[in-house]
Design an enzyme around this catalytic site. Sequence first.
Site, mmCIF file in Angstrom:
data_model
loop_
_atom_site.group_PDB
_atom_site.id
_atom_site.type_symbol
_atom_site.label_atom_id
_atom_site.label_comp_id
_atom_site.label_asym_id
_atom_site.label_seq_id
_atom_site.Cartn_x
_atom_site.Cartn_y
_atom_site.Cartn_z
ATOM 1 N N THR A 26 0.836 -1.213 0.000
ATOM 2 C CA THR A 26 0.000 0.000 0.000
ATOM 3 C C THR A 26 0.869 1.261 0.000
ATOM 4 O OG1 THR A 26 -0.185 -0.098 2.400
ATOM 5 C CG2 THR A 26 -2.015 -1.047 1.141
ATOM 6 N N ARG A 34 -8.931 -5.167 1.991
ATOM 7 C CA ARG A 34 -9.877 -5.153 3.102
ATOM 8 C C ARG A 34 -9.772 -3.981 4.067
ATOM 9 N NH1 ARG A 34 -8.700 -10.007 1.651
ATOM 10 N NH2 ARG A 34 -10.384 -11.465 1.203
ATOM 11 N N GLN A 99 1.449 -13.211 -1.136
ATOM 12 C CA GLN A 99 0.136 -13.322 -1.785
ATOM 13 C C GLN A 99 0.017 -12.267 -2.873
ATOM 14 O OE1 GLN A 99 -3.046 -13.897 1.539
ATOM 15 N NE2 GLN A 99 -1.285 -12.926 2.472
ATOM 16 N N ASP A 102 2.224 -8.137 -7.560
ATOM 17 C CA ASP A 102 2.772 -6.922 -8.161
ATOM 18 C C ASP A 102 4.250 -7.032 -8.532
ATOM 19 O OD1 ASP A 102 4.122 -6.590 -5.646
ATOM 20 O OD2 ASP A 102 2.403 -5.497 -4.850
ATOM 21 N N HIS A 117 -0.034 -16.308 -5.618
ATOM 22 C CA HIS A 117 -1.165 -15.952 -6.493
ATOM 23 C C HIS A 117 -0.700 -15.458 -7.852
ATOM 24 C CE1 HIS A 117 -3.658 -15.374 -2.569
ATOM 25 N NE2 HIS A 117 -3.496 -16.628 -2.897
ATOM 26 N N CYS A 160 -2.229 -16.685 -27.932
ATOM 27 C CA CYS A 160 -0.994 -17.455 -27.804
ATOM 28 C C CYS A 160 -0.340 -17.622 -29.179
ATOM 29 C CB CYS A 160 -1.306 -18.809 -27.198
ATOM 30 S SG CYS A 160 0.128 -19.905 -27.163
ATOM 31 N N CYS A 163 -0.356 -21.697 -30.004
ATOM 32 C CA CYS A 163 -1.555 -22.519 -30.243
ATOM 33 C C CYS A 163 -2.826 -21.707 -30.451
ATOM 34 C CB CYS A 163 -1.757 -23.500 -29.089
ATOM 35 S SG CYS A 163 -2.381 -22.703 -27.588
ATOM 36 N N SER A 201 -0.829 -8.510 5.981
ATOM 37 C CA SER A 201 -1.867 -9.443 5.523
ATOM 38 C C SER A 201 -2.952 -9.564 6.581
ATOM 39 C CB SER A 201 -1.276 -10.824 5.236
ATOM 40 O OG SER A 201 -2.320 -11.716 4.898
ATOM 41 N N SER A 202 -4.202 -9.549 6.114
ATOM 42 C CA SER A 202 -5.325 -9.756 7.037
ATOM 43 C C SER A 202 -5.400 -11.222 7.459
ATOM 44 C CB SER A 202 -6.635 -9.355 6.369
ATOM 45 O OG SER A 202 -6.876 -10.183 5.238
HETATM 46 P P1 NAD Z 1 -5.895 -7.782 2.676
HETATM 47 O O1 NAD Z 1 -6.358 -6.594 1.918
HETATM 48 O O2 NAD Z 1 -6.896 -8.798 3.093
HETATM 49 O O3 NAD Z 1 -5.189 -7.289 4.014
HETATM 50 C C1 NAD Z 1 -4.187 -6.314 3.983
HETATM 51 C C2 NAD Z 1 -3.797 -6.024 5.411
HETATM 52 O O4 NAD Z 1 -2.698 -5.149 5.375
HETATM 53 C C3 NAD Z 1 -4.921 -5.346 6.221
HETATM 54 O O5 NAD Z 1 -5.092 -6.044 7.441
HETATM 55 C C4 NAD Z 1 -4.375 -3.935 6.448
HETATM 56 O O6 NAD Z 1 -4.697 -3.435 7.725
HETATM 57 C C5 NAD Z 1 -2.888 -4.129 6.342
HETATM 58 N N1 NAD Z 1 -2.154 -2.965 5.861
HETATM 59 C C6 NAD Z 1 -2.504 -2.071 4.895
HETATM 60 N N2 NAD Z 1 -1.520 -1.170 4.697
HETATM 61 C C7 NAD Z 1 -0.526 -1.509 5.566
HETATM 62 C C8 NAD Z 1 0.763 -0.985 5.832
HETATM 63 N N3 NAD Z 1 1.243 0.101 5.189
HETATM 64 N N4 NAD Z 1 1.521 -1.592 6.765
HETATM 65 C C9 NAD Z 1 1.059 -2.688 7.469
HETATM 66 N N5 NAD Z 1 -0.157 -3.216 7.250
HETATM 67 C C10 NAD Z 1 -0.932 -2.657 6.294
HETATM 68 O O7 NAD Z 1 -4.675 -8.419 1.887
HETATM 69 P P2 NAD Z 1 -4.130 -9.921 1.838
HETATM 70 O O8 NAD Z 1 -4.145 -10.507 3.192
HETATM 71 O O9 NAD Z 1 -2.880 -9.876 1.067
HETATM 72 O O10 NAD Z 1 -5.209 -10.708 0.971
HETATM 73 C C11 NAD Z 1 -5.791 -10.099 -0.134
HETATM 74 C C12 NAD Z 1 -5.631 -10.802 -1.457
HETATM 75 O O11 NAD Z 1 -5.560 -9.742 -2.390
HETATM 76 C C13 NAD Z 1 -4.375 -11.582 -1.690
HETATM 77 O O12 NAD Z 1 -4.774 -12.758 -2.277
HETATM 78 C C14 NAD Z 1 -3.567 -10.768 -2.724
HETATM 79 O O13 NAD Z 1 -3.146 -11.637 -3.766
HETATM 80 C C15 NAD Z 1 -4.532 -9.836 -3.332
HETATM 81 N N6 NAD Z 1 -4.056 -8.427 -3.550
HETATM 82 C C16 NAD Z 1 -2.766 -8.197 -3.954
HETATM 83 C C17 NAD Z 1 -2.339 -6.887 -4.145
HETATM 84 C C18 NAD Z 1 -0.915 -6.658 -4.616
HETATM 85 O O14 NAD Z 1 -0.360 -7.486 -5.343
HETATM 86 N N7 NAD Z 1 -0.274 -5.575 -4.208
HETATM 87 C C19 NAD Z 1 -3.184 -5.814 -3.912
HETATM 88 C C20 NAD Z 1 -4.517 -6.084 -3.496
HETATM 89 C C21 NAD Z 1 -4.939 -7.408 -3.312
#
Ligand code: NAD
Length: 263
Positions: A26, A34, A99, A102, A117, A160, A163, A201-202
């Site tokens: 983020t 979430r 997960q 990016d 993922h 592709c 194919c 991660s949540s």
């Molecule tokens: P999630 O959105 O469920 O949870 C993210 C968690 O990170 C939250 O609990 C939030 O409070 C916390 N958070 C946000 N900013 C933060 C920071 N600066 N420092 C510390 N904590 C912070 O994400 P998840 O658990 O990764 O699961 C979501 C799914 O979404 C995954 O499968 C993922 O593949 C996908 N996803 C990936 C990306 C990406 O590649 N950047 C972006 C969005 C979603």
Amino acid sequence: MSADALADLLADARAGVAFTGAGVSTESGIPDFRSSEGLWTREDPRDLSFRRYVASAALREEAWRRRYALWQDPPRPNLGHLALADLEAAGHLAGVVTQNVDGLHGEAGSATVVELHGSTRRVACIGDAPRAGTPQGCGFSASHTWAFARLEAGEADPRCPDCGGIVKTTTVSFGQNLWPGVLEEATALLDRADLVLVVGSSLAVEPAASLPRRAQRAGVPLAIVNAEPTPLDDVAEVCVRARAGGVLADVTAALPSRRQASA
Ligand code: NAD
């Protein structure tokens, strides 16, 4: 608990594994799902399901247009990604299980990265009519820049070259199965871990979230850096409720002096 306790755990680790989620990115400007600013407050990512991608050429064209536009000003690794790469280079981490899709851990310099993922930076053939969430491609795979070159050449939905099947980034969409072998690769890394460090991660998405839980139950110490509570906070040795970038940068910077002090 404090960042000091996290630094102590990391200083002792020789094969730690970082388990990261959308929250580590983020601070690079990529919204998570979430939290209060997350994507689910604006749109439902389930709209981008595997079934819909396969069924709709219009949706694929839109997806490629969006990816191409985003790549004109790509996000960069932040302090958190860079700190995790430094921790691996310094011998405290064996790698990252993420997960995220990016590609920012690799760009930051992490050498061992298991992308549960998939990645927006690679594309693959998924076949002509894959069903039940399983890609059935011919094996063609390339950098996303291959697809961008096809778009620049005028194809709206690149097919592709081997194919003629549908091409998709290797990201795992809703309703799509994980790529074969990836869970085993992550498990193998975690089975050798002497610390699991969850970052951003949540811990709500399965089967990914089961990985740190399984390691913790096997006796591996667990540390969590997350802005909001997670279901594993109660069993973690250290839980830092804060934005990841600053915490990880501070902790990583403090490690050499800690090692000297304990020598
Ligand atoms: P999630 O959105 O469920 O949870 C993210 C968690 O990170 C939250 O609990 C939030 O409070 C916390 N958070 C946000 N900013 C933060 C920071 N600066 N420092 C510390 N904590 C912070 O994400 P998840 O658990 O990764 O699961 C979501 C799914 O979404 C995954 O499968 C993922 O593949 C996908 N996803 C990936 C990306 C990406 O590649 N950047 C972006 C969005 C979603």
